[in-house]
Design an enzyme around this catalytic site. Sequence first.
Site, PDB file in Angstrom:
ATOM      1  N   GLY A  58       0.835  -1.200   0.000  1.00  0.00           N
ATOM      2  CA  GLY A  58       0.000   0.000   0.000  1.00  0.00           C
ATOM      3  C   GLY A  58       0.866   1.245   0.000  1.00  0.00           C
ATOM      4  O   GLY A  58       2.069   1.161   0.259  1.00  0.00           O
ATOM      5  N   CYS A  85       5.196  -6.125   1.672  1.00  0.00           N
ATOM      6  CA  CYS A  85       5.534  -4.703   1.653  1.00  0.00           C
ATOM      7  C   CYS A  85       4.838  -3.947   2.790  1.00  0.00           C
ATOM      8  O   CYS A  85       5.136  -4.180   3.948  1.00  0.00           O
ATOM      9  CB  CYS A  85       5.221  -4.121   0.278  1.00  0.00           C
ATOM     10  SG  CYS A  85       6.066  -2.562  -0.005  1.00  0.00           S
ATOM     11  N   TYR A  86       3.869  -3.087   2.499  1.00  0.00           N
ATOM     12  CA  TYR A  86       3.168  -2.396   3.591  1.00  0.00           C
ATOM     13  C   TYR A  86       2.579  -3.417   4.564  1.00  0.00           C
ATOM     14  O   TYR A  86       2.573  -3.192   5.776  1.00  0.00           O
ATOM     15  CB  TYR A  86       2.052  -1.505   3.032  1.00  0.00           C
ATOM     16  CG  TYR A  86       1.383  -0.663   4.102  1.00  0.00           C
ATOM     17  CD1 TYR A  86       1.927   0.558   4.485  1.00  0.00           C
ATOM     18  CD2 TYR A  86       0.220  -1.096   4.737  1.00  0.00           C
ATOM     19  CE1 TYR A  86       1.336   1.329   5.474  1.00  0.00           C
ATOM     20  CE2 TYR A  86      -0.383  -0.329   5.730  1.00  0.00           C
ATOM     21  CZ  TYR A  86       0.170   0.882   6.099  1.00  0.00           C
ATOM     22  OH  TYR A  86      -0.413   1.643   7.073  1.00  0.00           O
ATOM     23  N   HIS A 180       7.703  -7.686  -3.669  1.00  0.00           N
ATOM     24  CA  HIS A 180       6.392  -8.080  -4.210  1.00  0.00           C
ATOM     25  C   HIS A 180       6.457  -9.414  -4.946  1.00  0.00           C
ATOM     26  O   HIS A 180       6.827  -9.454  -6.116  1.00  0.00           O
ATOM     27  CB  HIS A 180       5.883  -6.997  -5.162  1.00  0.00           C
ATOM     28  CG  HIS A 180       5.477  -5.749  -4.455  1.00  0.00           C
ATOM     29  ND1 HIS A 180       4.196  -5.527  -4.011  1.00  0.00           N
ATOM     30  CD2 HIS A 180       6.192  -4.675  -4.070  1.00  0.00           C
ATOM     31  CE1 HIS A 180       4.129  -4.361  -3.399  1.00  0.00           C
ATOM     32  NE2 HIS A 180       5.333  -3.820  -3.415  1.00  0.00           N
ATOM     33  N   GLU A 182       4.044 -11.014  -6.082  1.00  0.00           N
ATOM     34  CA  GLU A 182       2.937 -11.139  -7.042  1.00  0.00           C
ATOM     35  C   GLU A 182       3.284 -10.625  -8.430  1.00  0.00           C
ATOM     36  O   GLU A 182       2.577 -10.920  -9.390  1.00  0.00           O
ATOM     37  CB  GLU A 182       1.685 -10.425  -6.502  1.00  0.00           C
ATOM     38  CG  GLU A 182       1.764  -8.899  -6.413  1.00  0.00           C
ATOM     39  CD  GLU A 182       2.400  -8.380  -5.127  1.00  0.00           C
ATOM     40  OE1 GLU A 182       3.244  -9.093  -4.545  1.00  0.00           O
ATOM     41  OE2 GLU A 182       2.076  -7.253  -4.710  1.00  0.00           O
ATOM     42  N   GLY A 235     -21.822  -9.072 -27.841  1.00  0.00           N
ATOM     43  CA  GLY A 235     -20.804  -9.615 -28.733  1.00  0.00           C
ATOM     44  C   GLY A 235     -19.436  -9.608 -28.067  1.00  0.00           C
ATOM     45  O   GLY A 235     -18.497 -10.209 -28.566  1.00  0.00           O
ATOM     46  N   VAL A 237     -16.689 -10.368 -24.834  1.00  0.00           N
ATOM     47  CA  VAL A 237     -16.345 -11.626 -24.171  1.00  0.00           C
ATOM     48  C   VAL A 237     -17.261 -11.885 -22.961  1.00  0.00           C
ATOM     49  O   VAL A 237     -17.816 -12.970 -22.814  1.00  0.00           O
ATOM     50  CB  VAL A 237     -14.878 -11.582 -23.680  1.00  0.00           C
ATOM     51  CG1 VAL A 237     -14.504 -12.871 -22.966  1.00  0.00           C
ATOM     52  CG2 VAL A 237     -13.938 -11.328 -24.847  1.00  0.00           C
ATOM     53  N   ASP A 238     -17.429 -10.875 -22.114  1.00  0.00           N
ATOM     54  CA  ASP A 238     -18.121 -11.118 -20.851  1.00  0.00           C
ATOM     55  C   ASP A 238     -19.590 -11.491 -21.044  1.00  0.00           C
ATOM     56  O   ASP A 238     -20.062 -12.477 -20.477  1.00  0.00           O
ATOM     57  CB  ASP A 238     -18.010  -9.895 -19.926  1.00  0.00           C
ATOM     58  CG  ASP A 238     -16.550  -9.546 -19.644  1.00  0.00           C
ATOM     59  OD1 ASP A 238     -15.685 -10.419 -19.858  1.00  0.00           O
ATOM     60  OD2 ASP A 238     -16.285  -8.404 -19.227  1.00  0.00           O
ATOM     61  N   SER A 239     -20.301 -10.706 -21.860  1.00  0.00           N
ATOM     62  CA  SER A 239     -21.722 -11.032 -22.013  1.00  0.00           C
ATOM     63  C   SER A 239     -21.875 -12.348 -22.782  1.00  0.00           C
ATOM     64  O   SER A 239     -22.812 -13.107 -22.535  1.00  0.00           O
ATOM     65  CB  SER A 239     -22.491  -9.890 -22.683  1.00  0.00           C
ATOM     66  OG  SER A 239     -22.120  -9.741 -24.031  1.00  0.00           O
ATOM     67  N   SER A 240     -20.935 -12.644 -23.676  1.00  0.00           N
ATOM     68  CA  SER A 240     -21.031 -13.905 -24.419  1.00  0.00           C
ATOM     69  C   SER A 240     -20.831 -15.108 -23.506  1.00  0.00           C
ATOM     70  O   SER A 240     -21.574 -16.095 -23.586  1.00  0.00           O
ATOM     71  CB  SER A 240     -19.980 -13.953 -25.530  1.00  0.00           C
ATOM     72  OG  SER A 240     -20.200 -12.923 -26.442  1.00  0.00           O
ATOM     73  N   LYS A 379     -10.680 -11.739 -15.625  1.00  0.00           N
ATOM     74  CA  LYS A 379     -10.852 -11.825 -17.079  1.00  0.00           C
ATOM     75  C   LYS A 379     -10.264 -13.123 -17.656  1.00  0.00           C
ATOM     76  O   LYS A 379     -10.896 -13.780 -18.491  1.00  0.00           O
ATOM     77  CB  LYS A 379     -10.160 -10.625 -17.730  1.00  0.00           C
ATOM     78  CG  LYS A 379     -10.506 -10.433 -19.184  1.00  0.00           C
ATOM     79  CD  LYS A 379     -11.825  -9.734 -19.311  1.00  0.00           C
ATOM     80  CE  LYS A 379     -12.269  -9.516 -20.718  1.00  0.00           C
ATOM     81  NZ  LYS A 379     -13.454  -8.659 -20.760  1.00  0.00           N
TER      82      LYS A 379
END
Length: 535
Positions: A58, A85-86, A180, A182, A235, A237-240, A379
């Site tokens: 942070g 870290c923080y 970090h 990550e 059309g 990605v997410d709604s499909s 995603k």
Amino acid sequence: MHSRILILDFGSQVTQLIARRVREAGVFSEVVPYDVGTDFIRDYAADGSLKGIILSGGPNSVTEGDTPRVPQIVFELGLPVLGICYGMQAMAEQLGGKVENGKVREFGYAEVQTTRHTRWLDGVADAVLANGMSLLKVWMSHGDKVTALPQGFEVILANEACPIAGMADETRKFYAVQFHPEVTHTVQGRAMLNRFVHDICGCSADWNMPDYVSEAVEAIRQKVGKDDVILGLSGGVDSSVAAALIHRAIGDQLTCVFVDHGLLRLNEGKMVMDMFARNLGVKVVHVDATEQFMGKLAGVTDPEEKRKIIGREFVEVFQAEAAKITNAKWLAQGTIYPDVIESAGKGKKGQTIKSHHNVGGLPDTLNLKLLEPLRELFKDEVRELGLALGLPREMVYRHPFPGPGLGVRILGEVKKEYADLLREADAIFIEELWNTPSPMTTEKGEPMSWYDATSQAFAVFLPVKSVGVMGDGRTYEYVVALRAVQTQDFMTAQWAHLPHELLGKVSNRIINEVRGINRVVYDISGKPPATIEWE
Ligand code: XMP
């Protein structure tokens, strides 16, 4: 019941990456604000599925009074804790150690060495030193540092600049690092998080997409019962993926509404109808509202005004269609996890640069309950889910496309004539990107096309005419700009260094094949200061 890891967010830019790495290790993880409250954490731990807690980095300093602290309960649950870290500094300070404001800030690449053997890091190394300790290449980003250990802790990592680069109390299973793990620059970062969740927390690797499909299908069935559901298919990605998942769960109880505002890409309407209505047998209402949208947009040149009009009309058309589906009780949306985290953490940053309109922004007046089956997914997980549901790769790995569509890629007034020219030019650009191999490879070493090697690419229509010569004749026609960017998060972006041969081929094809365009330019602006879209 899945094993779970809870991540407390102290405001780092890369907190989401921690959650993604943990999930890549096959363990479900969630991000909550650090001040989510003692009751929340206690309840979260109550059923025994919570196996460990990670404290993010942070921007604050624990050496200043009124800065974030770790809720005390985190140290009292008897669960493993990893501070980053923080998170390390807060842990040290709260458990009785000391943190000082470092005179020298340490940013970027650093090498640290393990100073003792631990269950966590044994065998994790970029190189093994003569004394049997590990050398690790890591990414540092901090000003403060821990200068005295809390009781029960020992130093586990160090370098010259940072003599306490990592600390551990192995009895309580509390671990902390100043760097970090990550981020990918920390070479063994994945291994570190992997070891923490599996070997220290004892999580099983039970988070994977094929299993998730059956769980999600079951959850949707439980939730909606015999009710009908409406979904706005864009059309994208997410709604499909949401449509395919909900259809798998409840079949004909789902009706999708696909609104064509006349600002979609070439053949997009056909593609959506082929895939969903014909291949998957999903009920899709296809509304061609081109005239209505073009009518409302006539004479409007201001970008924000255009966005507002498109957003408003979209809602109107969608609502009118939804009202015809009289027995629907649910409105499904493709909201994904980063949206959820972001709205939970609103207020911190959240400055709106452009008013984004999404298919999701529908008002409450529909009186429908919300169904958001992708709410828990990142995603890349949505993409995996799409593949697991049988959607084609080209759809699942499509670049994002803004809600207002070509409306923000036609500068100034939107006209159907412009949209038609732009669609053709854009399709040529995208086709060539798909067909041209890039020097990049996937994490698995597979070759990547330039389409995959860019995050977003498109053509922009400039309503200015310039002079050209074709054959024996002089031309006086419109200009198209090509834009291709590479980005992690779309907040900042670099323009893609596409090969000149590729750009040349695209330019030739557009000028030869699209009557009405005689000049193609390439946008070499980064974000900031430019935005990705031109409006
Ligand atoms: P900018 O242009 O702000 O774009 O750098 C960042 C990302 O957001 C997308 N974008 C939008 N998406 N509605 C959307 O759904 C919008 O109004 C909108 N404006 C920009 C843009 O395509 C890029 O991916």
